[in-house]
Each structure stands twice: as structure tokens, then as C-alpha cells.
Write a protein that holds these residues in place. Sequence first.
Motif, PDB file in Angstrom:
ATOM      1  N   ASP A 183     -12.752  12.345  12.332  1.00 29.24           N
ATOM      2  CA  ASP A 183     -14.014  14.194  13.223  1.00 29.24           C
ATOM      3  C   ASP A 183     -13.103  14.789  12.189  1.00 29.24           C
ATOM      4  O   ASP A 183     -12.430  15.342  12.563  1.00 29.24           O
ATOM      5  N   HIS A 184     -14.236  15.381  11.085  1.00 31.84           N
ATOM      6  CA  HIS A 184     -14.271  16.198   9.923  1.00 31.84           C
ATOM      7  C   HIS A 184     -13.875  18.069  10.696  1.00 31.84           C
ATOM      8  O   HIS A 184     -13.769  18.567   9.144  1.00 31.84           O
ATOM      9  N   GLY A 244      -6.491  21.792  12.705  1.00 28.63           N
ATOM     10  CA  GLY A 244      -6.851  20.720  13.955  1.00 28.63           C
ATOM     11  C   GLY A 244      -7.209  21.790  14.986  1.00 28.63           C
ATOM     12  O   GLY A 244      -7.241  23.462  14.587  1.00 28.63           O
ATOM     13  N   ASP A 245      -6.687  21.591  16.591  1.00 25.57           N
ATOM     14  CA  ASP A 245      -7.376  22.880  17.187  1.00 25.57           C
ATOM     15  C   ASP A 245      -5.683  23.388  17.445  1.00 25.57           C
ATOM     16  O   ASP A 245      -5.949  23.961  18.851  1.00 25.57           O
ATOM     17  N   GLY A 246      -4.713  23.219  16.873  1.00 28.59           N
ATOM     18  CA  GLY A 246      -3.368  24.000  17.745  1.00 28.59           C
ATOM     19  C   GLY A 246      -2.693  22.478  18.727  1.00 28.59           C
ATOM     20  O   GLY A 246      -1.589  22.833  18.873  1.00 28.59           O
ATOM     21  N   THR A 247      -3.168  21.185  19.020  1.00 30.59           N
ATOM     22  CA  THR A 247      -2.594  20.401  19.603  1.00 30.59           C
ATOM     23  C   THR A 247      -2.796  19.272  19.720  1.00 30.59           C
ATOM     24  O   THR A 247      -2.059  18.341  19.025  1.00 30.59           O
ATOM     25  N   THR A 248      -3.753  19.133  18.131  1.00 26.99           N
ATOM     26  CA  THR A 248      -3.985  17.691  17.639  1.00 26.99           C
ATOM     27  C   THR A 248      -3.190  18.027  16.020  1.00 26.99           C
ATOM     28  O   THR A 248      -3.560  19.027  15.354  1.00 26.99           O
ATOM     29  N   VAL A 249      -2.373  16.701  15.521  1.00 29.54           N
ATOM     30  CA  VAL A 249      -2.160  16.723  14.307  1.00 29.54           C
ATOM     31  C   VAL A 249      -3.492  15.848  13.595  1.00 29.54           C
ATOM     32  O   VAL A 249      -2.783  14.818  13.878  1.00 29.54           O
ATOM     33  N   THR A 250      -3.138  16.061  12.252  1.00 26.62           N
ATOM     34  CA  THR A 250      -4.564  15.892  11.716  1.00 26.62           C
ATOM     35  C   THR A 250      -3.959  15.786  10.200  1.00 26.62           C
ATOM     36  O   THR A 250      -3.228  15.982   9.837  1.00 26.62           O
ATOM     37  N   THR A 306       1.339  -1.021  -0.345  1.00 27.97           N
ATOM     38  CA  THR A 306       0.140  -0.257  -0.007  1.00 27.97           C
ATOM     39  C   THR A 306       0.756   1.131   0.171  1.00 27.97           C
ATOM     40  O   THR A 306       1.611   1.066   0.946  1.00 27.97           O
ATOM     41  N   LEU A 307       0.212   2.084  -0.738  1.00 23.56           N
ATOM     42  CA  LEU A 307       1.205   3.662  -0.783  1.00 23.56           C
ATOM     43  C   LEU A 307       0.426   3.897  -0.242  1.00 23.56           C
ATOM     44  O   LEU A 307      -0.741   4.818  -0.845  1.00 23.56           O
ATOM     45  N   GLN A 308       0.859   4.585   1.181  1.00 25.95           N
ATOM     46  CA  GLN A 308       0.216   6.277   1.984  1.00 25.95           C
ATOM     47  C   GLN A 308       0.742   7.272   1.400  1.00 25.95           C
ATOM     48  O   GLN A 308       1.758   7.446   1.643  1.00 25.95           O
ATOM     49  N   THR A 309      -0.173   8.130   0.870  1.00 21.53           N
ATOM     50  CA  THR A 309       0.093  10.167   0.868  1.00 21.53           C
ATOM     51  C   THR A 309      -0.753  10.438   1.731  1.00 21.53           C
ATOM     52  O   THR A 309      -1.495  10.060   2.422  1.00 21.53           O
ATOM     53  N   ASN A 310       0.382  11.400   2.082  1.00 17.13           N
ATOM     54  CA  ASN A 310      -0.435  11.876   3.158  1.00 17.13           C
ATOM     55  C   ASN A 310       0.057  13.376   3.199  1.00 17.13           C
ATOM     56  O   ASN A 310       1.740  14.089   3.219  1.00 17.13           O
ATOM     57  N   VAL A 311      -0.738  14.847   3.955  1.00 19.63           N
ATOM     58  CA  VAL A 311      -0.215  15.994   3.902  1.00 19.63           C
ATOM     59  C   VAL A 311      -0.871  16.083   5.774  1.00 19.63           C
ATOM     60  O   VAL A 311      -1.286  15.392   6.087  1.00 19.63           O
ATOM     61  N   TRP A 312       0.181  16.709   6.535  1.00 18.37           N
ATOM     62  CA  TRP A 312       0.148  17.096   7.625  1.00 18.37           C
ATOM     63  C   TRP A 312       0.533  18.459   8.213  1.00 18.37           C
ATOM     64  O   TRP A 312       1.884  18.640   7.938  1.00 18.37           O
ATOM     65  N   MET A 313       0.069  19.304   8.818  1.00 17.20           N
ATOM     66  CA  MET A 313       0.465  20.166   9.362  1.00 17.20           C
ATOM     67  C   MET A 313      -0.216  20.722  10.921  1.00 17.20           C
ATOM     68  O   MET A 313      -1.659  20.359  11.219  1.00 17.20           O
TER      69      MET A 313
END
Length: 293
Positions: free
Chosen positions: A286-287, A139-145, A128-135
Motif C-alpha cells: 500500500d504505497h 504512514g498514518d501515525g500508528t503504522t510503521v512502514t 540476502t542483505l536487507q537495507t531498510n529505512v523506517w520512522m
Amino acid sequence: MALLGFLLMVLLYSSSSYAQGPPSPGYYPSSRVRSMGFSQGFRSRWGSQHQTLDQNSLSIWLDRSSGSGFKSINSYKSGYFGVAMKLQAGYTAGVITCFYLSNNEAYPGDHDEIDLEFLGTTPGKPYTLQTNVWMKGSGDGTTVTGREMKFHLWFDPTKDFHNYAILWNPSEIIFLVDDVPIRRYARKSDETFPLKPMWAYGSIWDASSWATEGGKYKADYRYQPFVGKYNSFKIAGCGTSAPASCRPASASPARTGGLSRQQYAAMAWVQRNYKVYDYCQDSRRDHKHTPEC
């Protein structure tokens, strides 16, 4: 008889899974970027004793004692980042072989990341090739989504080298496999897009807790070493200290961003036939932290 049936099923799967490739994208961004030797653009980051370099082809491996990784010499605020990779066949559950962008070392606890990650597998099942973007700003400043989109491929990535690339500019992120765009992530707001300079990385490591079927299958070191092979390193972009006039990379022939109609058609074919997970379509998520969905 049961064993014979299983072997037949594996054979039929193998012959049918890679029978057809995507339609031509009509444009090939990798042809616009010259390959560099590993030492021209990268350095070992960790596990240097688990690396060998042979005529600019780098092998890195994971065993019970350590994994390994490398990092680009320079940081960038946009660019095309590509590499050819060949994966290990057989039992590789729990093992991640990847190429990605990150600024974790510069912004610990507040970093951005763009990932191309191969999730290890068990015999008879595809990678499985997983692509992901996160910053951190999502979210709420404490959660990396995470913003994961996962694919199987129209070829066997253990048989030969194939080209994998991330194109990142101020308006979009495009993931490419052999110059075929498989995913486009548009900048819809500053809060849902990585904007800080990043470095390019590659690594192989043990992610048994989640990598294969949610952690069902773990890394089994009876099959060590697990080897990832890399060559044809390509970076072209605006370095962190580049002048404002530096022109961001584009994945399309128009050079104005986005994709051509033919590229969109190729991407639609891949997503229709080989996409196996999309975070925006996951009802369990949780979108409120992914407003772009």
C-alpha cells in the motif's frame, strides 16, 4: 544421479555467483575514517555471555538460550557508521546478523531506524542483505512502514571480512558495501526521513517468523551456535551535542552530498545485477504510506 546433479548445480552457482565485482566507485569513504577498538566506541547491550573480544575483533552468537547485541556509547545526529563483518556458513535460516542505527530506547513506540540486516539462509542459497529505512512519522501515525531494498552480493560474505556502512546526513542515507554504494535514500520530506539522534547497534537474533523466505525456514538449533564476527569499527559524525557548525559526513568526493557519476555507475551495476527486492516496485504494498515511491 539426482544427488550428483544437485551438487553440480550448487558448484556452478557458487563459481558463477561471485565471478565479477562492480566497477570501481572511484572514491572510498571508509579510508577517511580511522578504525577504533570496540571498547572505544561500543558497549555490550545484551547477551554479554554470548560475546568474546579478541584483539578488537568481536564475536557474538545465538544459541537456544539467547542472542547478543552491542550499542555505541554515544548518539549521533549524522555520520558515517561502518564495520567489517564475517558471517557463518551453512544452515543459518531464521537468523539475523545485523548492524544498524536506532533510537528505540530513547523514543519507544516512536522511533527511527536504518538497517543493514543479513537474512540467514539454507545451504546452496546466498545470504540476502536487507537495507531498510523506517520512522514512526511515515504512514498514518500508528503504522510503521518499512522501506526494504534487498540484495545478494557479488562475493561470499562467509569467506572473509567485508566492510558494510551506513552514511546518514540531513539530506540522504547511503548504504555501502566495500565502499561501493548500493542504495541511496534521499530526504524528500521530513515525514519520510529519520531526523532524531540515533545510536549504532549490532546484534544476532532469531527472526524465524519472517527472515528466510518469509518464514518458510526456521532457525534450527541443531546447528548452534550461530556466530557473527565484527571488527574494524568506524564512526565519524556529529554527536547529539555537537555544535551547529559540525559538518555532516558525505559519501562523495565533492563533500556536498549525493554521489559522483562514477559512484552512481557502480550503484547502478549492483542494482541491475544483485538487487532482488525493492519496496517501491512491490505491487502488493500500500504505497499511500510511501509517497517517495
